[in-house]
Design an enzyme around this catalytic site. Sequence first.
Site, PDB file in Angstrom:
ATOM      1  N   SER A 206       0.798  -1.178  -0.090  1.00 31.77           N
ATOM      2  CA  SER A 206      -0.055   0.005  -0.082  1.00 31.77           C
ATOM      3  C   SER A 206       0.456   1.412  -0.122  1.00 31.77           C
ATOM      4  CB  SER A 206      -1.003   0.472   1.217  1.00 31.77           C
ATOM      5  OG  SER A 206      -1.374  -1.125   1.408  1.00 31.77           O
TER       6      SER A 206
ATOM      7  N   HIS B 181      -5.755  -4.907  -4.213  1.00 27.20           N
ATOM      8  CA  HIS B 181      -4.180  -5.225  -4.594  1.00 27.20           C
ATOM      9  C   HIS B 181      -4.388  -6.058  -6.637  1.00 27.20           C
ATOM     10  CE1 HIS B 181      -1.615  -5.371  -1.374  1.00 27.20           C
ATOM     11  NE2 HIS B 181      -2.455  -5.108  -0.592  1.00 27.20           N
TER      12      HIS B 181
ATOM     13  N   HIS C 198      -1.090 -12.831   1.122  1.00 30.47           N
ATOM     14  CA  HIS C 198      -0.457 -12.657   2.877  1.00 30.47           C
ATOM     15  C   HIS C 198      -1.502 -13.816   3.686  1.00 30.47           C
ATOM     16  CE1 HIS C 198      -1.856  -8.432   1.347  1.00 30.47           C
ATOM     17  NE2 HIS C 198      -1.075  -8.467   2.349  1.00 30.47           N
TER      18      HIS C 198
ATOM     19  N   TYR D   1      -2.435 -13.797   6.436  1.00 31.58           N
ATOM     20  CA  TYR D   1      -4.159 -13.965   6.588  1.00 31.58           C
ATOM     21  C   TYR D   1      -4.979 -14.277   5.599  1.00 31.58           C
ATOM     22  CZ  TYR D   1      -4.227  -9.068   4.578  1.00 31.58           C
ATOM     23  OH  TYR D   1      -3.869  -8.197   3.753  1.00 31.58           O
ATOM     24  N   GLU D   2      -5.012 -14.720   4.317  1.00 29.86           N
ATOM     25  CA  GLU D   2      -6.109 -15.074   3.610  1.00 29.86           C
ATOM     26  C   GLU D   2      -5.796 -16.318   3.432  1.00 29.86           C
ATOM     27  OE1 GLU D   2      -5.500 -12.627  -0.354  1.00 29.86           O
ATOM     28  OE2 GLU D   2      -3.352 -11.935   0.468  1.00 29.86           O
TER      29      GLU D   2
ATOM     30  N   ALA E 158       2.778  -1.687   4.145  1.00 30.48           N
ATOM     31  CA  ALA E 158       2.125  -0.221   4.996  1.00 30.48           C
ATOM     32  C   ALA E 158       2.325  -0.962   6.278  1.00 30.48           C
ATOM     33  CB  ALA E 158       0.803  -0.268   4.514  1.00 30.48           C
TER      34      ALA E 158
ATOM     35  N   MET F  55       1.709  -7.113   8.663  1.00 34.58           N
ATOM     36  CA  MET F  55       1.064  -8.489   7.849  1.00 34.58           C
ATOM     37  C   MET F  55       1.850  -8.577   6.804  1.00 34.58           C
ATOM     38  SD  MET F  55      -2.568  -7.373   9.267  1.00 34.58           S
ATOM     39  CE  MET F  55      -3.714  -6.388  10.776  1.00 34.58           C
ATOM     40  N   SER F  56       3.030  -8.429   6.251  1.00 39.82           N
ATOM     41  CA  SER F  56       3.411  -9.007   5.888  1.00 39.82           C
ATOM     42  C   SER F  56       5.321  -8.998   5.382  1.00 39.82           C
ATOM     43  CB  SER F  56       2.721  -8.173   4.633  1.00 39.82           C
ATOM     44  OG  SER F  56       3.549  -6.518   3.887  1.00 39.82           O
TER      45      SER F  56
ATOM     46  N   ASN G  80      -0.288   5.049   9.764  1.00 39.57           N
ATOM     47  CA  ASN G  80      -0.832   4.759  11.780  1.00 39.57           C
ATOM     48  C   ASN G  80      -0.323   4.765  12.745  1.00 39.57           C
ATOM     49  OD1 ASN G  80      -1.253   2.383   9.815  1.00 39.57           O
ATOM     50  ND2 ASN G  80      -2.382   1.854  12.292  1.00 39.57           N
TER      51      ASN G  80
ATOM     52  N   HIS H  53      -8.305  -0.223   8.371  1.00 37.13           N
ATOM     53  CA  HIS H  53      -7.342   0.041   6.840  1.00 37.13           C
ATOM     54  C   HIS H  53      -8.176   1.808   5.799  1.00 37.13           C
ATOM     55  CE1 HIS H  53      -6.325  -1.987   3.748  1.00 37.13           C
ATOM     56  NE2 HIS H  53      -6.536  -1.707   2.601  1.00 37.13           N
TER      57      HIS H  53
END
Length: 275
Positions: free
Chosen positions: A33, A64, A86, A88-89, A116, A214-215, A238, A250
């Site tokens: 991102s 994405h 990722h 989490y997918e 990000a 997360m990546s 953030n 998000h």
Amino acid sequence: MSECQDMLQAVDKAARKIGDECGSTEVALIAGSGLGGFAGRLSDRTVMPYKDIPGFPLSTVPGHAGEWITGTIAGKRISLMSGRVHCYEGHDACSLAFPARVMARLGVQILIVTNAAGGVNKSYQPGDFMLISDFINLSGIHPLCGPNIDELGPRFPDMSNALDGGLRNLARSAARDEGFDVREGVYAMMSGPAFETPAEIRMLRILGADAVGMSTVPEIITARHAGIKTLGISCITNMAAGILDQPLSHKEVLETGELVKERFALWMARIIENI
Ligand code: HPA
């Protein structure tokens, strides 16, 4: 046939497809991102949707793109992954390792990974960029789990200098040339998909993390395993949970990414030019 040979064959099949249709490059970039629009800056593009690359893991995250693009920026030919998968997918270790393994077989020597991230270090501000000096993998997943592929690298790879110091210096001076300073710090990977709790962020700070996301860590580990030099850059979108008296979203991540994308893209072009 062993599982491991299966994996190498699958990687080679994907690499052949990309090599034949897009060509190979010394430098590859995975755009997170904030760099989503970077693809539009490349000239002489060859675009291949991930779904056309055999075995390539597909991202389910809205926004994405999911494309492998080869193109020219600052006079250099690069490979760009627009969109990534990722943990989490629901992807497993093999899928998370797949793209960087394909790069290795294509002959990529330098991987730039961007993301990000939430600022854990309280002196950071949304919009800052952080060069990743090291990482803490708290995702619960390791991309090299499973049979080792000896053709790519050793069973127990060293991660002492996972992020290349020379590339960090180059990136820092490229930022100065663009008129801004960057942070440098430790990136902690959590699995997501929920943002962290304030207690987890306090824990991460005690552990020495400066940013959280997360990546990125699976790609860095896999690239290093295969001998690819890596540069990791976080865009602090953030402040992490519990630092400010406001909920995380998000939307905020995307909005900050949008605000800094011009600066990020110019900086990235200069980094690539100077490599
Ligand atoms: N936490 C985890 N991942 C993130 C964050 C965060 O605060 N911001 C952007 N990606």
